[in-house]
Design an enzyme around this catalytic site. Sequence first.
Site, mmCIF file in Angstrom:
data_model
loop_
_atom_site.group_PDB
_atom_site.id
_atom_site.type_symbol
_atom_site.label_atom_id
_atom_site.label_comp_id
_atom_site.label_asym_id
_atom_site.label_seq_id
_atom_site.Cartn_x
_atom_site.Cartn_y
_atom_site.Cartn_z
ATOM 1 N N GLU A 220 0.834 -1.193 0.000
ATOM 2 C CA GLU A 220 0.000 0.000 0.000
ATOM 3 C C GLU A 220 0.873 1.249 0.000
ATOM 4 O O GLU A 220 1.935 1.265 0.616
ATOM 5 C CB GLU A 220 -0.906 -0.005 1.241
ATOM 6 C CG GLU A 220 -1.694 -1.303 1.397
ATOM 7 C CD GLU A 220 -2.425 -1.414 2.722
ATOM 8 O OE1 GLU A 220 -2.878 -0.358 3.246
ATOM 9 O OE2 GLU A 220 -2.544 -2.538 3.247
ATOM 10 N N GLU A 330 -9.987 6.201 2.486
ATOM 11 C CA GLU A 330 -10.431 5.492 3.679
ATOM 12 C C GLU A 330 -10.443 6.463 4.850
ATOM 13 O O GLU A 330 -9.554 7.310 4.971
ATOM 14 C CB GLU A 330 -9.487 4.326 3.991
ATOM 15 C CG GLU A 330 -9.810 3.576 5.281
ATOM 16 C CD GLU A 330 -8.794 2.487 5.605
ATOM 17 O OE1 GLU A 330 -8.980 1.811 6.649
ATOM 18 O OE2 GLU A 330 -7.823 2.321 4.848
#
Length: 413
Positions: A220, A330
């Site tokens: 990520e 997010e």
Amino acid sequence: MAATRACLVALVVALTFLFMEGRVTAEPTSAGSLVQRRREMGSLLRRLNKPPIASIQSPDGDVIDCVHISKQPAFDHPLLKNHTIQMRPSYNPRGMHHDSNITTHAITQIWHQNGTCPENTIPIRRTKEEDLLRASSIRRFGKKMPRSIPHLNPTNDTDTPNILRGHQHAVASAQYDKCYGTKSTFNLWKPWIARGNDFSLTQFWITGGSYNGNNLNTIEAGWQVYPNLYSDSNTRLFIYWTRDAYQSTGCYNLLCSGFIQTSNQITIGGSISPMSTYGGTQYDIDILVWKDQAGGNWWLQVGGDYVGYWPSSIFSYLADSASTIMWGGEVFSPDAGQTSTHMGSGHFPNEGFGKASHIKNIQVVDSSNCLNPTSDVGFITEQNNCYNVQSDTYGDWGTYIYYGGPGNNHNCP
């Protein structure tokens, strides 16, 4: 003895304050447990903060330690004890998309204002005692909670929905038989954070495996605002990885062993600037991660800088290839579903350029080491009246998404 008592009193006061702020979980507060916690903190700080060759005081309050490249935290990993550093990737992906009609703006890290690290060193953000005091536990410092990623296989995953675990997402997702990386251009913002242990981020997830058996592998990268981790609300470059669905392996940035950094220019976890403004100048940053098929390592490139790589040996599924890639935002909050923490710009996708946050030039690396646009994407949101996402393809932007939102509003929840 007096000095020891003074330290214990100071620690009790600090922990009491943090507990009242809701930033630590209830833990025993006996003198013995505090001494043990103090020892654990000291041991972790010694492991994370390698002896520097030079140190730079950043205007944002960070201390950047220039650590010799061979002494970095990566080599604490048992699989990397005898690893030979690869200074550059063997091959770059072909077909990289460039904006020919859009003016680019230079992106810098704030610590650059006060110096640079010498050759053969890497810049590492120093971890301070107060950083550990904000953590809910020393053992989980710098780690995400288990199962914090969006559901990859909704029909097979019957666990508690993400929103009930505190996470909300607005992401585009694409699945492949095999893929080897992604490149995208991230619009930079400084989202408003409602409380200290909330966070907001924009990133891509490169994944293989699944939650079944806790064998999910991820790589990520992106930007985030996370006061509880960094002690401020600056927008920061970050990376993350795991090979066991966030159970015990992997962490943010260089807070555990695994990622091998080669650049002396980029601080992972360092503040970046400038930021986009609503209706004003927009700033973007290019991030590319791809598997160097000659060496098998997963390389990270930020802008024009090779930052370093994740060795394939630290993974299981990603030692070969990835099967799912996601792009988007997010938000985490204990008040998920009611939080006012912003995602992206804090505005919904339908407001468009300069107002809603975007990720553009979304491309995927194929088995021939070529970057190709992806267009067949699905969307994942928990509450699209809080945060939402939409996608399209157009000209110099290639495949892009608008995403984000304000969180709590008259339609949310």
